[in-house]
Enzyme design. Structure first.
Site, short mmCIF file in Angstrom:
data_model
loop_
_atom_site.label_atom_id
_atom_site.label_comp_id
_atom_site.label_asym_id
_atom_site.label_seq_id
_atom_site.Cartn_x
_atom_site.Cartn_y
_atom_site.Cartn_z
N HIS A 2 4.79 -2.87 10.52
CA HIS A 2 5.15 -4.09 9.78
C HIS A 2 6.30 -4.84 10.45
CE1 HIS A 2 3.39 -1.77 6.25
NE2 HIS A 2 2.72 -2.90 6.24
N THR A 58 0.82 -1.21 0.00
CA THR A 58 0.00 0.00 0.00
C THR A 58 0.85 1.27 0.00
OG1 THR A 58 -0.17 -0.25 2.40
CG2 THR A 58 -2.01 -1.05 1.10
N ARG A 60 -10.90 0.75 0.84
CA ARG A 60 -9.62 1.35 0.49
C ARG A 60 -9.64 1.89 -0.93
NH1 ARG A 60 -4.64 -2.26 2.89
NH2 ARG A 60 -5.32 -2.31 5.04
N ASP A 80 -5.91 -9.28 13.06
CA ASP A 80 -6.99 -8.90 12.15
C ASP A 80 -7.03 -9.78 10.91
OD1 ASP A 80 -4.57 -7.89 11.21
OD2 ASP A 80 -5.47 -6.09 10.33
N GLN A 90 -6.77 -14.31 -0.70
CA GLN A 90 -5.71 -14.64 0.25
C GLN A 90 -5.71 -16.13 0.55
OE1 GLN A 90 -5.09 -11.89 3.48
NE2 GLN A 90 -4.26 -13.48 4.82
N LYS A 110 2.44 5.68 15.16
CA LYS A 110 2.01 6.97 14.66
C LYS A 110 2.58 8.08 15.53
CE LYS A 110 -0.97 5.73 11.36
NZ LYS A 110 -0.91 6.17 9.96
N THR A 111 2.98 9.17 14.89
CA THR A 111 3.41 10.36 15.61
C THR A 111 2.60 11.53 15.06
OG1 THR A 111 5.12 10.97 13.99
CG2 THR A 111 5.75 9.43 15.74
N HIS A 142 6.38 0.35 7.43
CA HIS A 142 6.47 1.22 8.60
C HIS A 142 6.68 0.34 9.84
CE1 HIS A 142 2.32 0.05 9.44
NE2 HIS A 142 1.96 0.50 8.25
N LYS A 194 -11.49 -2.42 8.61
CA LYS A 194 -11.44 -1.07 8.06
C LYS A 194 -12.88 -0.56 7.97
CE LYS A 194 -6.97 -1.15 7.20
NZ LYS A 194 -6.68 -2.46 7.76
N LYS A 196 -2.76 4.56 18.66
CA LYS A 196 -2.24 3.63 17.67
C LYS A 196 -0.72 3.59 17.68
CE LYS A 196 -3.11 2.11 12.96
NZ LYS A 196 -3.84 2.37 11.70
#
Length: 434
Positions: free
Chosen positions: A51, A43, A89, A199, A178, A237-238, A48, A85, A234
């Site tokens: 992962h 994606t 997407r 998930d 999948q 994240k910043t 990040h 989600k 989360k």
């Protein structure tokens, strides 16, 4: 059994990396070298820190003597996983996906051993086996074996329907795609286990069901918890967004700072998940940290370990130097050694002012530089500057000044900057233009 080096599930359990597992999974891992896969949807053109859990699982697999497969979802990435989600997407075009795959592939190759014998890692793209799979073949060979009732029972599907946002046919079929990946890898690579985030449980067990019904085979599923922060926000994240592994998106300094600033509670959890330190090493670090939490031994150990592994030893050293500048003493040499990008990141948000090199040369002394010449940003008047300098409260480039210096006496950082400091916490960046 000779190729199995340790009990993988036992290792992952004490590290807090097991959320759910099908019966028989641990026995399978203990019985023989087991080919196992983890998927990565392209994606973005970089992974990040979220992962990294999957990356660490692949590493633990290989270290335990099993064979890891990293699957980049060139095909499934065109659809988007609906799991938990709230909205559908945005579909990516083929050019964007190709760019993303190249970036992800480059990063994954850094973490695993692709040339170590029978359990060498492999990196595959599911587009390679899905691109010639016609719609008719898909609904006949995959759809025939999984009922709509089975697919509707998945939490990821039920949540979207209950929320009233709906679910397109495209996303509804994702679990079949999948599942087909798992079936394909089972039949072509002897892959018996799929691992992923919690998930992904519904998607993974669809694969085990397809293997059971279509190949009369047995396969297994393992999921790890989705990592969160102790305050419920989360992970990864910043304020500036996601923390990326690509140094162009998140610099090694910013990456190091992310780990250095996690809470004590999170540090105790993360050091088990994101490092390969042994149980004894981690317990010793936790004990040391609890005796003197203000020294942040746990955070430093975590930040140093993971920054060097994701980036390099040199990048880690630069990040440590940069981090020491705001709080350390006698760090003038560290300041001079910073590259421009890191320098600007360390002092992001501090007041900045520009002056020409010609004007700098014409100034009588450093008092002028810190007052009128820079628009009163540092000091409103030359007298105010002189008084604080006399009290020893002013530095240029982290070195105390006496007030008699010429502005040209100071070496420009990166050939263009002077760093002024007033008191302990007030910094000002003066950019000298040619």
């Amino acid at each position: 059994m000779s190729s199995i080096k340790k009990n993988l599930i036992e290792e992952l359990k004490w590290r807090g990396m097991i959320h759910d597992m099908m019966p028989g999974t641990e026995e399978q891992f203990n019985k023989e070298m087991t080919t196992t896969y983890v998927g990565f949807d392209p994606t973005a053109d970089s992974l990040h820190v979220g992962h990294l859990v999957s990356v660490m699982i692949l590493n633990h697999l290989q270290r335990a003597g099993h064979k890891p497969l990293a699957i980049i979802g060139g095909a499934t990435g065109m659809i988007g996983d609906p799991s938990f989600k709230s909205d559908e997407r945005v579909l990516l075009d083929e050019e964007s996906i190709a760019k993303n795959i190249a970036g992800v592939r480059k990063q994954l190759e850094k973490f695993m051993d692709f040339d170590c014998g029978e359990n060498s890692a492999e990196l595959l793209n599911n587009y390679d086996w899905m691109k010639d799979f016609s719609f008719i073949d898909f609904v006949r060979d995959a759809g025939k074996h999984i009922t709509v009732n089975y697919m509707m029972s998945k939490d990821s599907v039920k949540r979207r329907l209950e929320a009233g946002t709906g679910l397109s046919f495209t996303e509804f079929t994702y679990q079949l795609l999948q599942g087909w990946d798992f079936y394909h890898l089972y039949t072509t690579k002897g892959c018996k286990v799929q691992m992923g985030g919690s998930d992904q449980w519904g998607n993974i067990v669809t694969g085990t069901e397809l293997i059971r019904r279509k190949a009369s085979g047995e396969a297994f599923a393992v999921t790890c918890p989705l990592i969160t922060k102790s305050d419920g926000t989360k992970f990864g994240k910043t304020e500036g967004g996601a923390v990326w592994l690509d140094p162009e998106k998140t610099s090694p300094y910013q990456f190091y700072q992310f780990w250095l600033n996690v809470s004590d509670e999170d540090a105790e959890k993360y050091i088990k998940i994101f490092t390969f330190k042994t149980k004894e090493e981690i317990e010793a670090l936790i004990a040391e940290h609890r005796e003197a939490p203000h020294q942040r031994a746990l955070q430093r150990a975590l930040a140093e370990d993971i920054t060097e592994r994701v980036h390099s030893k040199e990048d880690l050293e630069m990040a440590i130097k940069a981090s020491s500048i705001l709080f350390g003493k006698n760090v003038t040499d560290d300041l001079k050694s910073l590259d421009e990008r890191t320098l600007l990141q360390v002092f992001e948000g501090v007041p900045q002012v520009e002056i020409s090199k010609g004007d700098l040369v014409d100034l009588e002394d450093v008092n002028d530089l810190l007052s009128a010449a820079t628009g009163g940003i540092v000091f409103k008047s030359k007298g105010e500057a002189r008084r604080m300098i006399a009290g020893g409260g002013v530095s240029i480039n982290k070195a105390k000044i006496a007030g008699e210096e010429k502005p040209t006496d100071f070496e420009l950082l990166q050939g263009k900057y002077l760093l002024a400091q007033k008191g302990k916490k007030n910094y000002y960046l003066i950019k000298v233009n040619a």
